[in-house]
Design an enzyme around this catalytic site. Sequence first.
Site, mmCIF file in Angstrom:
data_model
loop_
_atom_site.group_PDB
_atom_site.id
_atom_site.type_symbol
_atom_site.label_atom_id
_atom_site.label_comp_id
_atom_site.label_asym_id
_atom_site.label_seq_id
_atom_site.Cartn_x
_atom_site.Cartn_y
_atom_site.Cartn_z
ATOM 1 N N CYS A 1 0.795 -1.234 0.000
ATOM 2 C CA CYS A 1 0.000 0.000 0.000
ATOM 3 C C CYS A 1 0.824 1.280 0.000
ATOM 4 O O CYS A 1 0.718 2.073 -0.933
ATOM 5 C CB CYS A 1 -0.949 -0.002 1.197
ATOM 6 S SG CYS A 1 -2.210 -1.267 1.059
ATOM 7 N N LYS B 1 6.205 -6.517 7.217
ATOM 8 C CA LYS B 1 6.054 -6.201 8.645
ATOM 9 C C LYS B 1 5.627 -7.483 9.351
ATOM 10 O O LYS B 1 5.218 -8.462 8.692
ATOM 11 C CB LYS B 1 5.030 -5.096 8.874
ATOM 12 C CG LYS B 1 3.631 -5.484 8.462
ATOM 13 C CD LYS B 1 2.654 -4.428 8.887
ATOM 14 C CE LYS B 1 1.236 -4.921 8.625
ATOM 15 N NZ LYS B 1 0.217 -4.053 9.142
HETATM 16 P P1 NAD Z 1 -4.467 -8.700 -3.576
HETATM 17 O O1 NAD Z 1 -3.512 -8.689 -4.693
HETATM 18 O O2 NAD Z 1 -4.154 -9.477 -2.336
HETATM 19 O O3 NAD Z 1 -5.884 -9.200 -4.089
HETATM 20 C C1 NAD Z 1 -6.456 -8.790 -5.293
HETATM 21 C C2 NAD Z 1 -7.254 -9.956 -5.842
HETATM 22 O O4 NAD Z 1 -8.008 -9.505 -6.961
HETATM 23 C C3 NAD Z 1 -6.387 -11.118 -6.314
HETATM 24 O O5 NAD Z 1 -6.802 -12.312 -5.683
HETATM 25 C C4 NAD Z 1 -6.647 -11.164 -7.825
HETATM 26 O O6 NAD Z 1 -6.612 -12.479 -8.347
HETATM 27 C C5 NAD Z 1 -8.040 -10.569 -7.900
HETATM 28 N N1 NAD Z 1 -8.414 -10.021 -9.221
HETATM 29 C C6 NAD Z 1 -7.685 -9.255 -10.067
HETATM 30 N N2 NAD Z 1 -8.373 -8.988 -11.181
HETATM 31 C C7 NAD Z 1 -9.587 -9.583 -11.053
HETATM 32 C C8 NAD Z 1 -10.734 -9.675 -11.867
HETATM 33 N N3 NAD Z 1 -10.792 -9.067 -13.064
HETATM 34 N N4 NAD Z 1 -11.791 -10.373 -11.422
HETATM 35 C C9 NAD Z 1 -11.742 -10.988 -10.211
HETATM 36 N N5 NAD Z 1 -10.674 -10.944 -9.393
HETATM 37 C C10 NAD Z 1 -9.615 -10.250 -9.801
HETATM 38 O O7 NAD Z 1 -4.709 -7.157 -3.192
HETATM 39 P P2 NAD Z 1 -5.116 -6.552 -1.778
HETATM 40 O O8 NAD Z 1 -3.914 -6.418 -0.908
HETATM 41 O O9 NAD Z 1 -6.321 -7.261 -1.266
HETATM 42 O O10 NAD Z 1 -5.511 -5.074 -2.218
HETATM 43 C C11 NAD Z 1 -6.693 -4.812 -2.935
HETATM 44 C C12 NAD Z 1 -6.952 -3.314 -2.885
HETATM 45 O O11 NAD Z 1 -7.170 -2.902 -1.534
HETATM 46 C C13 NAD Z 1 -5.797 -2.460 -3.403
HETATM 47 O O12 NAD Z 1 -6.309 -1.342 -4.037
HETATM 48 C C14 NAD Z 1 -5.084 -2.039 -2.124
HETATM 49 O O13 NAD Z 1 -4.388 -0.829 -2.276
HETATM 50 C C15 NAD Z 1 -6.248 -1.874 -1.175
HETATM 51 N N6 NAD Z 1 -5.907 -2.025 0.237
HETATM 52 C C16 NAD Z 1 -5.046 -2.995 0.625
HETATM 53 C C17 NAD Z 1 -4.755 -3.139 1.978
HETATM 54 C C18 NAD Z 1 -3.790 -4.196 2.423
HETATM 55 O O14 NAD Z 1 -3.332 -4.113 3.580
HETATM 56 N N7 NAD Z 1 -3.459 -5.183 1.620
HETATM 57 C C19 NAD Z 1 -5.354 -2.300 2.926
HETATM 58 C C20 NAD Z 1 -6.251 -1.341 2.486
HETATM 59 C C21 NAD Z 1 -6.523 -1.208 1.141
#
Ligand code: NAD
Length: 472
Positions: free
Chosen positions: A284, A344
Amino acid sequence: MKNSKVSIAVVGSGYVGLVAAACFAEIGHHVTCVDNDEGKIATLRDGGVPIHEEYLPQLLDKHRGERIEFTSDLGSAARQAQLIFIAVGTPQGKTGSADLSYVDAVASEIARSIQDYTVIVEKSTVPVYTNEWIRRVIARNGVSPELFDVASNPEFLREGTAVADFLHADRIVVGADSDRARELMRQVYEPLTSGSYYRVAGAVPGPHHESAPVPLLETSTKAAELIKHASNAFLAMKISFINVVSNICEAVGADVEHVAQGMGTDKRIGPRFLNAGIGYGGSCFPKDVAACRYVAEQIGVDFNLLAEVEKINAEQKVRFFQKVRSALWTFRGKRIAALGLAFKGGTDDIRESPALDIIQHLLHEGCTISVYDPAAMERTADIIPASDNMHYVDDPYEAAKDADALLILTDWEEFRHLDLEKMRKAMRYPIVVDGRNMYEPSKMAEHGYTYLSVGREGTYQPRELLADRKIP
Ligand code: NAD
C-alpha cells in the site's frame, strides 16, 4: 443482530476482499466472493485459506457454504448482488499513477450483468475521480443511470490484524452521492455502527462494544477517495520523518527511541508510526504515496513533500546496508543470518518488503543467506528460490548457525524474545544489525553482542577492533 441482511458480491479475494467478505458474512450478510484466479477459488472452496490472517480461518469455516460462497463467475455473482464491492489490486503504474486496469475490467463486466438497482462500491484504494470513471464505463455499456450508483468505501485494515481491524474499525468511511446508495451502505454496516454485533456470542474481540460502536463518516464519493490516499501518504510521511530524525540521532549520539517517545506522548502527534527502521514497504504505502503525488501533479498542485518522503524511504535501506557493511567490511563469502522477510510482522505479505531488497543486495554482493520468517518463506521462495547461497530454515537459531552477522529485518513479535545466549553460541561472530530496534543496546552488550540498530549508538564488544574509531 437486527435482521437487515443484504446480498453482497466482493470482487477480488485477496487481503482486503477475502477479509471483507468473511467479515460481511460474520455480521449477517450473504456474500459471494469472486476471483479470476481459479486456483484461489478452488482452495477457498476446499476449506483452504490462501493468506495468513488471525481469525480468518475460523470465520471462513463458520460461514462457508451458508453465508459465504466462492466463484470465478463474476457475471452471475453480480446479477444476484445488491452491492458489489470491488477489491482488486491497484498496483503502481509506470508513471507512479495507480494502474486501474483491473478496476476497469471488473467495471465493464459488471455493466454487462446489472439487471436491478445495484451499488458498485470501490473498496480498492483508488485515486480521486475513479468513481466518475467507473460510472462512465458502466454507462458506456448501456446501463441506465437509474439502475446503479457508485460509492466509495475505503478500507483501512492492516495486514496481520485485518479481521479485528475490519470489525473494530476506528471509523467507517462511506462516500456516496445518492440517498439510495447511502441507505444500502448504512444497512451493510448497521451491526457495527449500532453495536449489535458486539453482543453476539463469539464476536471477534476488540475495542468496540455495544455501547461504543464504530462511528460512521458519510462524505461525498470524492472526499472518501481522498481520505484513503491522504491517510496513507500521511502515515508514510510520519515514518520517513522519524527515519530522518533517527539519522540525526546517530550523528549527534542521541537515542531515537527516546525522541520518538517524547514526541509520541504529545496527543497531537501520537506514538504510532514513529518507529525508526529500514523504511516502509508493503502493497500500500509505496504505491499510494506515488499515486497521491501523481494525482496532485496532474491537477497542478505542488505536493513535493511526498517526493521527499519517497526519497528518504529509499535512502533508509541504503543506510542500513551501509551499516551492515560497516560491521562486516567485505561481503563476498560471508554468512548472514536474516530474520524476517515479510514487510512487517504478522503477515506473509512480501510485496515491496525492504527485507527482500536488502537480502537481494547481499546475495548480489556474494553473501550466503540463511533466513527464517514465521509466515513468508513459501512466498519468498517463489521469487528467490532456495540455492547454495539462499537457505530457508526452520527457526532463528538454525539461521544464526555459523553466521558472521545476524540481521533483524521484520518486526515479528517472536523476534523480541530470542534466547540471546543460545543465539550467540550458534553464531561465528556475535554481531547483530537490527533494522527494527527490537532490543535494548545495553542488554545486547551484556549478552556479548556487537549491536547496531537504527538511530541509536552501536555497542561494540572489546574484540571488535578499533570499534570506537570511525572507519569509513
Ligand atoms: P491482492 O492482490 O491481495 O488481491 C487482489 C485480488 O483480486 C487477487 O486475488 C486477484 O486475483 C483478484 N483479481 C484481479 N483482477 C480480477 C478480476 N478481473 N476479477 C476478479 N478478481 C480479480 O490485493 P489486496 O492487498 O487485497 O488489495 C486490494 C486493494 O485494496 C488495493 O487497491 C489495495 O491498495 C487496497 N488495500 C489494501 C490493503 C492491504 O493491507 N493489503 C489495505 C487497504 C486497502
